[in-house]
Enzyme design. Structure first.
Site, PDB file in Angstrom:
ATOM      1  N   TYR A   1       0.672  -1.127   0.046  1.00 44.85           N
ATOM      2  CA  TYR A   1      -0.062   0.033   0.045  1.00 44.85           C
ATOM      3  C   TYR A   1       0.847   1.250   0.030  1.00 44.85           C
ATOM      4  O   TYR A   1       2.127   1.269  -0.011  1.00 44.85           O
ATOM      5  CB  TYR A   1      -0.930  -0.026   1.106  1.00 44.85           C
ATOM      6  CG  TYR A   1      -0.670  -0.263   2.556  1.00 44.85           C
ATOM      7  CD1 TYR A   1       0.693   0.186   3.042  1.00 44.85           C
ATOM      8  CD2 TYR A   1      -1.618  -0.411   3.640  1.00 44.85           C
ATOM      9  CE1 TYR A   1       1.013   0.115   4.246  1.00 44.85           C
ATOM     10  CE2 TYR A   1      -1.422  -0.637   4.900  1.00 44.85           C
ATOM     11  CZ  TYR A   1      -0.057  -0.161   5.182  1.00 44.85           C
ATOM     12  OH  TYR A   1       0.163  -0.365   6.634  1.00 44.85           O
ATOM     13  N   GLU A   2       0.072   2.468  -0.228  1.00 45.34           N
ATOM     14  CA  GLU A   2       0.697   3.830  -0.550  1.00 45.34           C
ATOM     15  C   GLU A   2       1.785   3.621  -1.693  1.00 45.34           C
ATOM     16  O   GLU A   2       2.609   4.242  -1.617  1.00 45.34           O
ATOM     17  CB  GLU A   2       1.433   4.240   0.811  1.00 45.34           C
ATOM     18  CG  GLU A   2       0.621   4.369   1.934  1.00 45.34           C
ATOM     19  CD  GLU A   2      -0.671   5.104   1.892  1.00 45.34           C
ATOM     20  OE1 GLU A   2      -0.635   5.892   0.780  1.00 45.34           O
ATOM     21  OE2 GLU A   2      -1.722   4.689   2.583  1.00 45.34           O
ATOM     22  N   GLY A   3       1.350   2.891  -2.770  1.00 52.04           N
ATOM     23  CA  GLY A   3       2.426   2.866  -4.050  1.00 52.04           C
ATOM     24  C   GLY A   3       2.979   1.639  -3.791  1.00 52.04           C
ATOM     25  O   GLY A   3       4.026   1.745  -3.004  1.00 52.04           O
TER      26      GLY A   3
END
Length: 598
Positions: free
Chosen positions: A440-442
């Protein structure tokens, strides 16, 4: 059951001795952060994490979150009380402007507390962590009215915050989002759409949840240039700050996932919910990226945090567990076997985790200080240099610390043998929790591409050249120190590898972009290794100086620093040669097969 002790002493060594935190007392909020106050703050934070958060980590994972028939969500036993204790300590508003209920202390202290809380209870730490990220975005891009309405309540812990980006059909490619915003005619918008994977999207911890939602205003351009950001409270907020009826925001379901079970990862439905524009129309990504960049550093810290807590438990187990005899002869002849600690391969495993953790902690604090400089300094050049470094290092921090953090959680689990696979020992939870941080978050592949495709060449390569110059200058300035010479020789060799890889991209990636794509992951880890090596060189220099000055009772710790630095330079840093070899092999073999040949 697992244990955890916050690394306060090591953190103070970094703040006071390696980075000389007091040097920055000209920045707003730093003058108040005296060494005594910092030590007291970290001590209290450690106590909260060890005594309140850690004891409900395993039980929270086992219980998980429950969606009720009316769409509300019940969090595990003890989480609401823990959040109240966290909020009462002022931790949520630690770095927020006092005008909005914060304490105005350096962001760096918040980053450190994030490590402690994420090690103690990663799922719990996401509730205040997301709130702090939402506060940061509103503080930078919100109107005065929005800031007055939301920030004080969020800082005090009465309300929480989230970020809503992902939709069922799009994750990284936000240009595909379909959530729409229709003007209501009174300055507000009706927000309609579905968001998925929304951490802390619904819970019973706070009386209101302030969602930051990406949506497309009717008639806006397609792609990322037509995305706007909206603040959408779960419940209506009265003019006096009172909480009213539900704002047509609901949790459709809770995701059934591999880890972080105690954090409610929700499918969120917006059915004409009333929201207000944050920042400029069609500039939503600019506003959201304030939160995204903070979140990426926060996720990097999660990688370190799970590595640290898994390591602590693996060390304790290796000291106690009797298994086999030492290769050099029995160490405990009066017992049926020696402890795991006598075996070189066990030592190799634990030393590799220890060497990473201590350097990664330094890497986080170094960049957290740069974040404070970028946001608080009145010197344009200083602020620009700090912002350059943050832009370059954010994908490295996120990608490298979470990749290696997960690997280390697995290594620590391996120390337990079969017991590591059994839930009651707690090691498998660290592995499961650590895994999400790579996604997550890229996702980390995206971080690598962001680094090579965008950050490396930005402003003519100004940031990477500054890094080359800083590390090179450190090596040159200390080349006369005989004790440091072997460490510096290793660091210089790996810096050369990094410079060669950078030059190879310049010569081979513009005409053939696949070369950059195929080498991006290796380049991210190559830059990460050199950064961690630089941190070890800085720590070793300080440890050496302290030993020369008498060490003041810290001789054992400082000698351990020097040994661990040597281990990293001898056993971890040589991997830069392999990364360079893979980068310079190009993309031909990677891209040669057709999809049908896989």
């Amino acid at each position: 059951m697992p244990v955890y002790k916050a690394p306060v002493e090591d953190t103070l060594f970094l703040l006071n001795d390696v980075f000389q935190f007091e040097r920055y007392n000209n920045l707003p909020g730093f003058a108040e952060a005296t060494p005594d106050l910092v030590e007291a703050v970290l001590g209290e934070g450690a106590k909260l994490c060890e005594e309140v958060l850690q004891p409900i980590n395993h039980s929270g994972d086992q219980e998980g979150c429950k969606r009720n028939a009316d769409g509300t969500v019940t969090t595990p036993k003890g989480f609401k009380q823990a959040y109240e204790a966290y909020a009462a300590g002022g931790w949520i508003g630690l770095a927020m402007d006092p005008e909005y209920g914060g304490q105005g202390l350096p962001y760096t202290l918040g980053a450190i507390m994030n490590e402690f809380s994420s090690s103690a209870n990663m799922a719990f730490s996401m509730y205040p962590g997301l709130t702090m990220g939402a506060m940061a975005a509103l503080y930078v891009h919100g109107t005065d009215e929005q800031k007055r309405t939301y920030l004080p309540k969020m800082a005090e812990g009465t309300w929480s915050g989230t970020m809503n980006l992902t939709e069922p059909h799009c994750g990284t490619d936000l240009g595909l989002i379909k959530t729409k915003a229709v003007p209501n005619g009174d300055g507000s918008y009706a927000i309609t759409g579905t968001k998925i994977f929304i951490s802390a999207g619904e819970q019973d911890i706070t009386e209101n949840i302030i969602h930051l939602v990406l949506a497309r205003i009717e008639g806006a351009p397609q792609g990322v240039k037509g995305i706007s950001l909206f603040v959408v409270p779960r419940n209506e907020v009265g003019a006096d700050g009172s909480v009213g009826a539900n704002n047509k925001v609901s949790c459709g379901s809770i995701e059934h996932k591999m880890g972080i079970h105690a954090n409610s990862t929700c499918v969120m439905n917006y059915d004409g919910a009333k929201g207000w524009l944050v920042g400029a129309e069609n500039k939503g990504l600019n506003a959201m990226f304030v939160m995204m960049n903070e979140a990426r550093l926060g996720v990097a810290i999660q990688g370190l945090a799970q590595s640290e807590v898994a390591y602590q438990n693996a060390v304790a187990y290796a000291k106690d567990r009797l298994q086999g005899r030492a290769l050099t002869g029995a160490k405990n002849p009066d017992k049926p076997a020696d402890p795991l600690f006598v075996h070189p391969d066990v030592r190799r495993t634990l030393m590799s985790i220890k060497a990473f953790n201590e350097a990664a902690r330094a890497f986080v604090i170094w960049n957290a200080i740069k974040s404070d400089i970028a946001h608080r300094s009145g010197d344009d050049a200083e602020r620009q240099a700090a912002d350059d470094q943050l832009g370059l290092m954010t994908p490295v921090l996120k990608g490298v610390l979470t990749d290696v953090g997960f690997d280390n959680a697995v290594k620590a689990q391996q120390m337990y043998g079969g017991h590591g696979y059994i839930a009651e020992w707690g090691m498998e939870q660290f592995v499961r929790d650590a895994r999400i941080a790579m996604i997550y978050e890229g996702a980390n592949g995206v971080q690598a591409m962001d680094l090579v495709g965008r950050k490396l060449g930005r402003d003519g390569g100004r940031a990477i050249m500054a890094f080359f110059n800083e590390v090179g200058a450190f090596v040159k300035d200390n080349e006369g120190d005989e004790a440091l010479k072997p460490l510096l020789a290793s660091l210089q060799l790996s810096l050369n590898h990094l410079q060669q890889a950078t030059m190879w991209f310049m010569q081979n990636a513009l005409a053939k972009p696949d070369n950059a794509g195929a080498g991006a992951h290796d380049y991210m880890h190559l830059l990460g290794l050199v950064s961690l090596g630089y941190m070890w060189a800085k720590m070793a220099k300080v440890a050496q100086e302290k030993l020369k000055a008498g060490a003041n009772g810290q001789a054992e710790r400082m000698n351990a620093k020097l040994v661990t630095a040597r281990f990293f330079m001898e056993r971890s840093l040589p991997e830069t040669a392999a990364h360079l070899a893979r980068i310079t092999s190009g993309s031909d073999a990677t891209m040669a097969l057709s999809a049908e040949q896989f």
